[in-house]
Design a protein around this motif. Structure first.
Motif, PDB file in Angstrom:
ATOM      1  N   PHE A 132       0.021   0.684  16.713  1.00  0.00           N
ATOM      2  CA  PHE A 132      -0.239  -0.277  15.648  1.00  0.00           C
ATOM      3  C   PHE A 132       1.068  -1.007  15.337  1.00  0.00           C
ATOM      4  O   PHE A 132       2.098  -0.368  15.109  1.00  0.00           O
ATOM      5  CB  PHE A 132      -0.775   0.426  14.400  1.00  0.00           C
ATOM      6  N   MET A 133       1.014  -2.324  15.323  1.00  0.00           N
ATOM      7  CA  MET A 133       2.215  -3.141  15.176  1.00  0.00           C
ATOM      8  C   MET A 133       2.065  -4.091  13.993  1.00  0.00           C
ATOM      9  O   MET A 133       1.610  -5.226  14.155  1.00  0.00           O
ATOM     10  CB  MET A 133       2.469  -3.944  16.451  1.00  0.00           C
ATOM     11  N   PRO A 134       2.415  -3.668  12.784  1.00  0.00           N
ATOM     12  CA  PRO A 134       2.483  -4.638  11.690  1.00  0.00           C
ATOM     13  C   PRO A 134       3.458  -5.758  12.041  1.00  0.00           C
ATOM     14  O   PRO A 134       4.452  -5.531  12.737  1.00  0.00           O
ATOM     15  CB  PRO A 134       2.995  -3.797  10.512  1.00  0.00           C
ATOM     16  N   ASN A 135       3.169  -6.949  11.583  1.00  0.00           N
ATOM     17  CA  ASN A 135       4.045  -8.085  11.851  1.00  0.00           C
ATOM     18  C   ASN A 135       4.257  -8.877  10.577  1.00  0.00           C
ATOM     19  O   ASN A 135       3.782  -8.498   9.507  1.00  0.00           O
ATOM     20  CB  ASN A 135       3.460  -8.965  12.969  1.00  0.00           C
ATOM     21  N   ILE A 136       4.965  -9.999  10.659  1.00  0.00           N
ATOM     22  CA  ILE A 136       5.313 -10.736   9.446  1.00  0.00           C
ATOM     23  C   ILE A 136       4.093 -11.381   8.802  1.00  0.00           C
ATOM     24  O   ILE A 136       4.198 -11.897   7.672  1.00  0.00           O
ATOM     25  CB  ILE A 136       6.396 -11.798   9.714  1.00  0.00           C
ATOM     26  N   GLY A 137       2.946 -11.353   9.470  1.00  0.00           N
ATOM     27  CA  GLY A 137       1.717 -11.842   8.876  1.00  0.00           C
ATOM     28  C   GLY A 137       0.852 -10.753   8.287  1.00  0.00           C
ATOM     29  O   GLY A 137      -0.191 -11.039   7.680  1.00  0.00           O
ATOM     30  N   THR A 138       1.249  -9.499   8.437  1.00  0.00           N
ATOM     31  CA  THR A 138       0.461  -8.374   7.931  1.00  0.00           C
ATOM     32  C   THR A 138       0.621  -8.260   6.417  1.00  0.00           C
ATOM     33  O   THR A 138       1.720  -8.461   5.878  1.00  0.00           O
ATOM     34  CB  THR A 138       0.914  -7.068   8.594  1.00  0.00           C
ATOM     35  N   THR A 139      -0.458  -7.935   5.731  1.00  0.00           N
ATOM     36  CA  THR A 139      -0.432  -7.795   4.283  1.00  0.00           C
ATOM     37  C   THR A 139      -0.691  -6.348   3.873  1.00  0.00           C
ATOM     38  O   THR A 139      -1.122  -5.523   4.681  1.00  0.00           O
ATOM     39  CB  THR A 139      -1.504  -8.682   3.629  1.00  0.00           C
ATOM     40  N   ARG A 140      -0.468  -6.061   2.598  1.00  0.00           N
ATOM     41  CA  ARG A 140      -0.781  -4.727   2.083  1.00  0.00           C
ATOM     42  C   ARG A 140      -2.280  -4.456   2.186  1.00  0.00           C
ATOM     43  O   ARG A 140      -2.703  -3.321   2.407  1.00  0.00           O
ATOM     44  CB  ARG A 140      -0.334  -4.606   0.621  1.00  0.00           C
TER      45      ARG A 140
END
Length: 917
Positions: A739-747
């Motif tokens: 799983f790769m959160p990125n700068i577009g991922t939100t809470r």
């Protein structure tokens, strides 16, 4: 009912201190609401008052580093509590929490929202300038480091506020701190800070000892804290701030004599002001620095071009949407995408635009700004992905017959680039993680061993390039400075290509930046050019005998820092798909490589590049220069939150677990001893020491979850997430999912994923609770098969027919093998079965005629010219993946015939295609 409790100082809260601040605001508004309710019901107020006071006490510490909501509002909240005005307290706490948690105070006209809070100075019909963003103007904060009294601070704040004009394109507020340590905390804690003013007589130590803030000071390099006084303290503090956040503009305000200031401050200050200079000059200088980063030359030019009335008598009927709007059967495409994307569609390179192939205008300026942002000497936009970027660099730097060291599990584009360039690869083996069916990274000792073998064979002069993937798909990062220094001690003119396709964001985090190619190259160049290093090398060179275990030093007279990095901007930053960049830090670029680089760029770049991709790269650069630090730090915080929730949740942790650094990096490569990023018993681990010490580190934004206990393999789990829950992931192994959160991922995205994992866990638990004994046994057997994957094979060897000579060094002629396979007469087909395995074990030799790439792991297990080993066949037989490129399950594996190998060995190639090779 009891009011909500704040997290105990001994209980791990969020990893991110800014998130802890917002959580504390949420706690405050909840507690104030409870206090108001208790008061209305005439209940005992002792406990709720104490809890509200506790929240306010914490927030007084955190808000000292932020301009909004500011000291006046914080004092007002305390006054409401002291005076028993609980309704007013609850109302204002709720409004402030809403503005802060929703980030709306930065994004829109908040005059109404702020006016209801009754802040002194807020416009209330008296015509006074509004101190906060209106009509969508970007908002930022300016840090002032100043030891003066409150009167001087108010004078500066009011003076700068009075300079505001309607034409200003952004708006800011001041936050003032009194010490050096506070300044270092502030630029890390408050990500809205874009500008710093260093003023007078500020102290050294902070009075705040909150553990969440202390972590920022503990993360600094030992011995890096400046202890000098006066002007020298400001010079050293500016250096530290630039190391943490190189994008920030720093100004000095001083009374020091001109002869002490002029020419003695280094390059970290944008400008020096004297105390009595007008506020307007300071105001304009602040905005000029922001506007320099905000400018997006090509995006601005493209917008202006799209607004012109244009007659098109050239290519692109789709330009301006005319081929759709004038027809009847394609209008839905125009309706779906909207008009602007087609208004900006053009093949023109004039009229204010530019040519990507030979930029001299806005594209050239955009690339120059990109080099500034990423710490490169030159940067180039690529509009057809990092696969092409890799081929450009390889063709520019490699000549036929050059030896290239390359990690065996690199992206397939590197293999094809070596074919096109005619290079002789030496494949480097990574350490294996068979329990997770994945490879790690290439140990430095493996790189040095291969280099020294080539040196002993007299081939060091033919070695041209080292190619490594940093970070790997699974998140393992090298220490590029260490790797390059050790390699340059053996091969001083080595060219380095770092494939940072998945690491473009690394530049914008202080911790991750050390592990990026451009930052490491700059530090190496500074080190080799320093007088201290040259003196140390002279002593080293004069020593008759090196001590046992002492490593050779790089000769500063011979070494050249020649570093290239390729990045898939579209993968991890803001860009349209296929938007990539090449960053260059090559001391010999203009002298030796510029012409060949531009020829390679011409070879692989379309003469019709997509301007929308170029514009998105331009804006993506602008974004990271202004908010890259904030967005990357938020991403790390979200990834850490995911780790924490998976580890702590009793239902999830029954079937899922997060792989730790200890699981993915053997201890010999982790001298820091960092085993975990989060542990239920010990809380948060400290990344910074590992990033300074360890040979390999784990990128904190990569969260690899072990799923073996579910009884599902990775491919099944991936399809479950996508088909049932609309969650997209890319990388799985037989028993893990990345799983790769990125700068577009939100809470909200993280919360949804956690809820899905809970649902899946409960479904599995429910199914097992009613399962028969035989069913439970089948589940246990399935789990057992997923625990340990098949042994991961290393690269075997090139067949002697594709070796350039009889020496024992491992390089091979990949290009010759690749083109030999073009002639079907040279090809035989064998089954991927036990019979083939038995034949190999019995001594029969087969040589691959193709790249064979199973997904996962996603890189070639076999390349043309490579001998099939029994380990490789056993591995392929044990795989349960559905996708193997280069292998046809009906026809079998493509191998060379014995006759083709004989001809290859003697260079008697009958095929015209092969002869051209």
């Amino acid at each position: 009912m009891t009011p909500p409790q704040l997290t105990s100082p001994h209980t791990p809260g969020p990893y991110s201190a800014p998130q802890l601040r917002l959580d504390t605001w949420n706690d405050l508004q909840s507690r104030c609401a409870w206090l108001k309710e208790f008061n209305r019901e005439s209940r005992d107020l002792t406990e709720p008052r104490a809890l509200v006071a506790e929240s306010l006490s914490r927030l007084q510490v955190y808000e000292a580093f932020w301009a909004f909501p500011g000291p006046e509002r914080m004092s007002k909240l305390s006054e409401h509590l002291d005076q028993g005005a609980y309704s007013d307290l609850a109302h204002e706490a709720r409004e402030l929490a809403r503005l802060l948690v929703g980030d709306t105070y930065r994004l829109r006209d908040t005059s109404h929202d702020l006016a209801v809070l009754s802040e002194p100075g807020v416009e209330s019909g008296n015509g006074a300038p509004h101190p906060y963003p209106r009509a969508g103007k970007p908002y930022f904060e300016v840090l002032v480091v100043d030891g003066t009294d409150g009167y001087d601070r108010d004078e500066l704040r009011n003076g700068l506020r009075a300079c505001r004009r309607e034409s200003d394109e952004s708006v800011y507020e001041l936050v003032t701190v009194p010490s050096l340590e506070d300044a270092l905390i502030a630029v890390q804690f408050n990500w809205t800070i874009q500008t710093v003013f260093l003023r007078y007589n500020y102290g050294f130590h902070t009075e705040h000892h909150d553990p969440a803030l202390r972590r920022y000071l503990d993360a600094l390099l030992p011995g890096s804290m400046p202890t000098c006084f006066g002007l020298e303290r400001s010079v050293e503090l500016a250096k530290q701030i630039k190391k943490l956040r190189p994008e920030i503009d720093i100004f000095l305000v001083t009374d020091a004599p001109l002869d002490r200031v002029a020419g003695n401050l280094g390059t970290n200050f944008r400008r020096v002001f004297y105390r009595l200079e007008q506020h307007m000059e300071q105001h304009l200088s602040i905005l000029k620095g922001i506007n320099a980063r905000f400018e997006a030359p090509f995006f601005d030019a493209l917008r202006k071009y799209s607004a012109k009335p244009t007659g098109v008598f050239h290519a692109l009927p789709i330009a301006r949407g005319k081929s759709m709007s004038s027809g009847h059967w394609a209008r839905d495409l125009l309706e779906f995408y909207g008009a602007n994307i087609f208004m900006a569609e053009t093949s023109a390179t004039s009229g204010g635009l530019d040519s990507l192939l030979q930029p001299r205008g806005p594209i050239k300026r955009a690339q120059d700004y990109t080099a500034r942002a990423f710490g490169a000497r030159q940067s180039f936009f690529v509009t057809n992905g990092t696969s092409t970027a890799n081929k450009i660099v390889a063709q520019a730097m490699i000549q036929p017959g050059d030896i290239v060291l390359v990690d065996r599990d690199c992206h397939k584009s590197h293999h094809y680039a070596l074919v096109l360039a005619g290079a002789m690869p030496v494949y480097l083996d990574s350490y294996a993680l068979p329990q997770y069916s994945m490879y790690g990274a290439v140990p430095l000792e493996e790189i040095e061993r291969q280099l020294l073998n080539l040196k002993e064979a007299g081939k060091l002069d033919r070695v041209r390039m080292l190619i490594l993937t940093n970070c790997t798909f699974d998140g393992l990062t090298y220490d590029p400075e260490r790797v390059m220094a050790r390699v340059l001690a053996i091969k001083p003119d080595m060219v380095f290509l770092w494939d940072e396709a998945w690491y473009a964001y690394g530049r914008f985090s202080p911790a991750l930046r050390r592990r990026t190619a451009m930052d490491a190259a700059a530090r190496l160049r500074t080190r080799f050019r320093s007088e201290a290093y040259r003196a140390a090398f002279a002593v080293h060179a004069a020593s008759p005998d090196a001590e046992e275990g002492e490593r050779p030093m790089v000769d500063p007279e011979l070494a050249r820092v020649r570093v290239y990095a390729t990045q898939s901007t579209h993968k991890t930053l803001t860009s349209l798909r296929q938007g990539s960049m090449i960053h260059v830090y090559d001391e010999d670029f203009e002298q030796k490589s510029a012409d060949s680089f531009h020829e390679a760029f011409m070879t692989h770049t379309s003469t019709s590049p997509n301007y929308q991709i170029v514009a998105s790269l331009d804006v993506g650069r602008r974004q990271v220069e202004l908010e890259g630090f904030e967005m990357v730090e938020q991403t790390i915080g979200l990834a850490m939150t995911l780790r924490q929730r998976v580890s702590e949740h009793p239902d999830i942790s029954r079937f899922f677990s997060v792989l730790r650094p200890a699981d993915m990096i053997p201890p010999e490569y982790r001298p820091s001893g960092l085993d975990f990023y989060y542990d239920n018993d010990h809380g948060w681990g400290q990344l910074d020491r590992a990033y300074r010490m360890d040979e390999f580190t784990l990128d904190p934004t990569r969260v690899t979850i072990y799923i073996g206990a579910t009884g599902m393999d990775g491919d099944t789990f991936r399809h479950l997430l996508m088909d049932k829950y609309d969650i997209q992931i890319n990388k799985t192994s037989r028993n893990t999912a990345l799983f790769m959160p990125n700068i577009g991922t939100t809470r909200g995205d993280i919360a949804y994923l956690v809820n899905v994992l809970v649902e899946i866990s409960l479904d599995i638990a429910d199914r097992l609770s009613v399962e028969s004994d035989s069913g439970l046994e089948r589940h246990a057997t399935r789990v057992e098969t997923l625990i340990e994957g098949p042994p991961l094979p290393n690269f075997s060897r090139f067949h002697d027919a594709f070796k350039p000579d009889t020496s024992p060094t491992p390089e091979g002629d990949l290009r010759r093998a690749y083109f030999l396979a073009y002639d079907d007469h040279n090809i035989d087909l064998i089954g991927l079965d036990r019979e083939t395995l038995a034949s190999i074990e019995g001594g029969q030799e087969f040589v691959s005629a193709a790249f064979v790439t199973p997904y996962p792991p996603g890189f070639p297990i076999l390349v043309p010219g490579q001998v099939l080993s029994s380990e490789i066949i056993a591995y392929l037989l044990a795989l349960d993946v559905k996708e193997i490129h280069g292998y046809d399950p009906v026809q079998g594996l493509r191998v060379f015939t014995p006759e083709a190998l004989e001809r290859a060995a003697s260079f008697e190639l009958n095929s015209p295609t092969a002869e051209r090779a």
